[in-house]
Scaffold this motif. Structure first.
Motif, mmCIF file in Angstrom:
data_model
loop_
_atom_site.group_PDB
_atom_site.id
_atom_site.type_symbol
_atom_site.label_atom_id
_atom_site.label_comp_id
_atom_site.label_asym_id
_atom_site.label_seq_id
_atom_site.Cartn_x
_atom_site.Cartn_y
_atom_site.Cartn_z
ATOM 1 N N ASN A 53 -7.234 2.858 -5.777
ATOM 2 C CA ASN A 53 -6.261 3.055 -4.696
ATOM 3 C C ASN A 53 -5.474 1.786 -4.376
ATOM 4 O O ASN A 53 -4.422 1.842 -3.728
ATOM 5 N N ALA A 54 -5.989 0.634 -4.839
ATOM 6 C CA ALA A 54 -5.302 -0.637 -4.568
ATOM 7 C C ALA A 54 -4.074 -0.824 -5.449
ATOM 8 O O ALA A 54 -3.266 -1.721 -5.198
ATOM 9 N N VAL A 87 -8.765 -8.079 -6.863
ATOM 10 C CA VAL A 87 -7.574 -7.437 -6.298
ATOM 11 C C VAL A 87 -6.750 -8.416 -5.463
ATOM 12 O O VAL A 87 -5.523 -8.470 -5.608
ATOM 13 N N GLN A 96 -11.331 -0.075 -7.808
ATOM 14 C CA GLN A 96 -10.489 0.083 -6.622
ATOM 15 C C GLN A 96 -9.131 0.667 -7.024
ATOM 16 O O GLN A 96 -8.093 0.036 -6.829
ATOM 17 N N LEU A 119 -0.792 -0.691 -3.599
ATOM 18 C CA LEU A 119 -0.592 -1.895 -2.788
ATOM 19 C C LEU A 119 -0.097 -3.047 -3.650
ATOM 20 O O LEU A 119 0.863 -3.745 -3.285
ATOM 21 N N THR A 164 -6.926 -2.432 -11.490
ATOM 22 C CA THR A 164 -7.553 -1.949 -10.256
ATOM 23 C C THR A 164 -8.539 -0.817 -10.541
ATOM 24 O O THR A 164 -9.576 -0.708 -9.872
#
Length: 407
Positions: free
Chosen positions: A247-248, A300, A245, A251, A240
């Motif tokens: 911050n993904a 992602v 990304q 998740l 990620t």
């Protein structure tokens, strides 16, 4: 259709020891990452934070089976109380030493002493085994415990880091230590569900459970399984970040754990009647097969889907593995046997994180997942070759003659 989880909690005392045990085992996830968050903020050196955390984690992996062995011999209340007192004092000293800037060597000493922290998942499973021995409800209870373990890892690490960042560096460790103290002592006070001390007939002094072939096989297999768990986390963070990304990552990791959590609860409700060693073989085979798409997930959303699928077999693997240990290990060694298995998971996670990190650094983020594939194959081979022993063939009262050969 009756709710099987409602049925297991209808037994007097089960709600109480389960709630206390959940609180007491949060430090399993909170302490290692809490030490890193605390020391990295106060000392600004990640190597030191990682080294002190590793000292605690690896020493605990070696000491906790010995604590559990004493529990099998003298009882939970007699052993958990002093062990927890030592761990709590050591954690408080580690927090104080960090805050007051004590010499670095003292931090390692306190981390070493804190490793006296007992294995609460083993204590909980020992109580469930004592209540539902040789009954189908035990599989449901183990399913609940595996789901609770997942929840601990999901919530514990996030809570520890969040407190350290939002309040002050030592906050996560302070709360973790409070959970350990309050949860364990509340657990110990519930004597009505404490398993009776049992002794192995004709065995004095009592040998270690790790000398039993079924325990050796399950522990080795779960070292591989633990490696897949840690590899997914490390690789998800790296990929990620590479995709822009970062911050993904939370998740993706959350999806991985949620998949395992949900499937574990479903399996506990269904309570299949297939032989446990065959269920375990299917679970590790699915674990290996679902790892194959991971290195090829280039976005992602694709990564989240692939990771979700690869996590569905984690809880079923844990549930059936602990079920086999409960059936193949003598009652007088059960707590230690379960602890060795949980230790295998912890060792696997440490090794998996290290090897996956090395693979990411040297071959790129996507290639860290090849460690998961290799670990999955290792788990399949281990369980496949151990089917006869795990089935209890050529065994007397769950103790295989091959154990004696190992001695």
């Amino acid at each position: 259709m009756a709710n099987p989880y409602k049925e297991i909690f209808s037994v007097p005392g089960t709600k109480g020891f389960s709630a206390a045990g959940f609180l007491a085992r949060l430090p399993i996830a909170m302490a290692p990452i809490g030490i890193v968050a605390m020391l990295s903020q106060t000392h600004g050196e990640y190597w030191l934070a990682g080294a002190v955390s590793a000292t605690f984690a690896l020493t605990n992996a070696l000491i906790s089976p010995q604590v559990s062995r004493l529990v099998d011999r003298y009882g939970q209340a007699a052993v958990l109380t002093p062990a927890t007192i030592v761990a709590v004092i050591a954690f408080l000293a580690l927090i104080a030493g960090t805050n007051q800037g004590w010499p670095v060597w003292t931090l390692f000493v306190f981390a070493f002493l804190a490793a006296a922290m007992p294995s609460m998942p083993a204590m909980l499973r020992a109580r469930w085994s004592d209540i539902f021995r040789d009954r189908p409800e035990l599989n449901t209870a183990f399913a609940f415990e595996s789901a609770a373990d997942e929840l601990v890892y999901i919530a514990g690490a996030s809570l520890s880091v969040g407190l350290a960042v939002a309040l002050f560096p030592e906050a996560g460790m302070l709360i973790s230590t409070a959970f350990l103290a309050v949860g364990t002592f509340a657990f110990v006070l519930q004597r009505g569900t404490e398993p009776a001390v049992r002794h192995v007939a004709g065995s004095a002094p009592q040998k270690s459970a790790i000398r039993l072939r079924p325990v050796q096989i399950i522990t080795l297999a779960l070292i591989f399984v633990g490696s897949t768990f840690a590899t997914a986390e490390v690789s998800a963070v790296a990929i990620t970040k590479e995709l822009g990304q970062p911050n993904a990552a939370s998740l993706v990791i959350g999806v991985y754990a949620v998949g395992s959590f949900v499937v574990g609860l479903i399996l506990g409700a269904l309570n299949p009647t297939m032989a446990l060693q065959k269920q375990l073989m299917i679970a590790v085979a699915i674990l290996a097969l679902t790892a194959l798409p991971l290195p090829f997930a280039g976005t992602v959303p694709m990564l989240a889907i692939a990771v979700f699928l690869s996590g569905v077999a984690i809880s079923p693997t844990f549930i059936t593995a602990f079920g086999i240990v409960e059936r193949r290990v003598p009652e007088a060694m059960l707590t230690e046997g379960v602890t060795w298995v949980t230790t295998g998971i912890g060792i696997g996670m440490a090794l998996g994180a290290f090897v996956a990190g090395w693979a990411v650094d040297n071959f790129g983020a996507q290639n860290g997942f090849w460690v998961s594939i290799a670990a999955g194959i290792g788990a399949v081979l281990t369980i496949g070759l151990g089917q006869r022993i795990l089935a209890g063939e050529d065994c007397d009262d769950g103790v295989c003659p091959l154990v004696q050969a190992a001695e």
